[in-house]
Design a protein around this motif. Structure first.
Motif, PDB file in Angstrom:
ATOM      1  N   PHE A  19       0.855  -1.183   0.000  1.00 34.62           N
ATOM      2  CA  PHE A  19       0.000   0.000   0.000  1.00 34.62           C
ATOM      3  C   PHE A  19       0.896   1.239   0.000  1.00 34.62           C
ATOM      4  N   VAL A  26       0.096  -5.804   0.001  1.00 33.87           N
ATOM      5  CA  VAL A  26      -1.326  -5.924  -0.348  1.00 33.87           C
ATOM      6  C   VAL A  26      -1.798  -7.351  -0.105  1.00 33.87           C
ATOM      7  N   LEU A  29      -3.842  -8.115   2.983  1.00 33.78           N
ATOM      8  CA  LEU A  29      -5.289  -7.866   2.972  1.00 33.78           C
ATOM      9  C   LEU A  29      -6.029  -9.116   2.528  1.00 33.78           C
ATOM     10  N   LEU A  39     -12.764  -6.659   7.193  1.00 35.77           N
ATOM     11  CA  LEU A  39     -11.955  -5.517   6.772  1.00 35.77           C
ATOM     12  C   LEU A  39     -11.546  -4.694   7.988  1.00 35.77           C
ATOM     13  N   PHE A  42      -8.614  -6.285   9.667  1.00 34.61           N
ATOM     14  CA  PHE A  42      -7.390  -6.005   8.918  1.00 34.61           C
ATOM     15  C   PHE A  42      -6.881  -4.604   9.231  1.00 34.61           C
ATOM     16  N   LEU A  43      -7.781  -3.635   9.188  1.00 37.07           N
ATOM     17  CA  LEU A  43      -7.393  -2.242   9.418  1.00 37.07           C
ATOM     18  C   LEU A  43      -6.864  -2.032  10.836  1.00 37.07           C
ATOM     19  N   VAL A  49      -2.571   1.471   6.991  1.00 32.44           N
ATOM     20  CA  VAL A  49      -3.405   1.358   5.789  1.00 32.44           C
ATOM     21  C   VAL A  49      -4.756   1.990   6.093  1.00 32.44           C
ATOM     22  N   ARG A  51      -8.815   2.839   5.289  1.00 32.37           N
ATOM     23  CA  ARG A  51      -9.979   2.132   4.734  1.00 32.37           C
ATOM     24  C   ARG A  51     -10.087   2.418   3.238  1.00 32.37           C
ATOM     25  N   GLN A  53      -7.744   3.079   1.105  1.00 29.55           N
ATOM     26  CA  GLN A  53      -6.740   2.297   0.380  1.00 29.55           C
ATOM     27  C   GLN A  53      -7.164   0.839   0.243  1.00 29.55           C
ATOM     28  N   ALA A  54      -7.652   0.251   1.325  1.00 27.13           N
ATOM     29  CA  ALA A  54      -8.043  -1.155   1.306  1.00 27.13           C
ATOM     30  C   ALA A  54      -9.206  -1.385   0.343  1.00 27.13           C
TER      31      ALA A  54
END
Length: 72
Positions: A19, A26, A29, A39, A42-43, A49, A51, A53-54
């Motif tokens: 990212f 990446v 993710l 999600l 993960f964040l 990172v 939100r 970007q994801a």
């Protein structure tokens, strides 16, 4: 895309896609989502990172798959 979300540089993580502005691959993710994490989880694990970007990375993956799809 006007602002890149993913960056590859041989000097960062050996050139694996990360990212932008982070050292987070990446792949992390997709690994988290595959493992059943949300999600949000993960964040929380990778706070550098965003939100935005994801979600953009997921949209890029979807667009890539749709481009290769063949109508039935």
């Amino acid at each position: 895309m006007k602002h890149p979300v993913i960056h590859c540089d041989p000097e960062i993580q050996g050139g694996v896609p990360v990212f932008v502005g982070t050292r987070v691959p990446v792949k992390n993710l997709f690994d988290c989502l595959e493992a059943g994490d949300s999600l949000d989880q993960f964040l929380q694990s990778f706070p550098s990172v965003t939100r935005k970007q994801a979600v953009a990375a997921l949209e890029l993956a979807r667009e890539s798959l749709a481009a290769d799809a063949h109508p039935a």
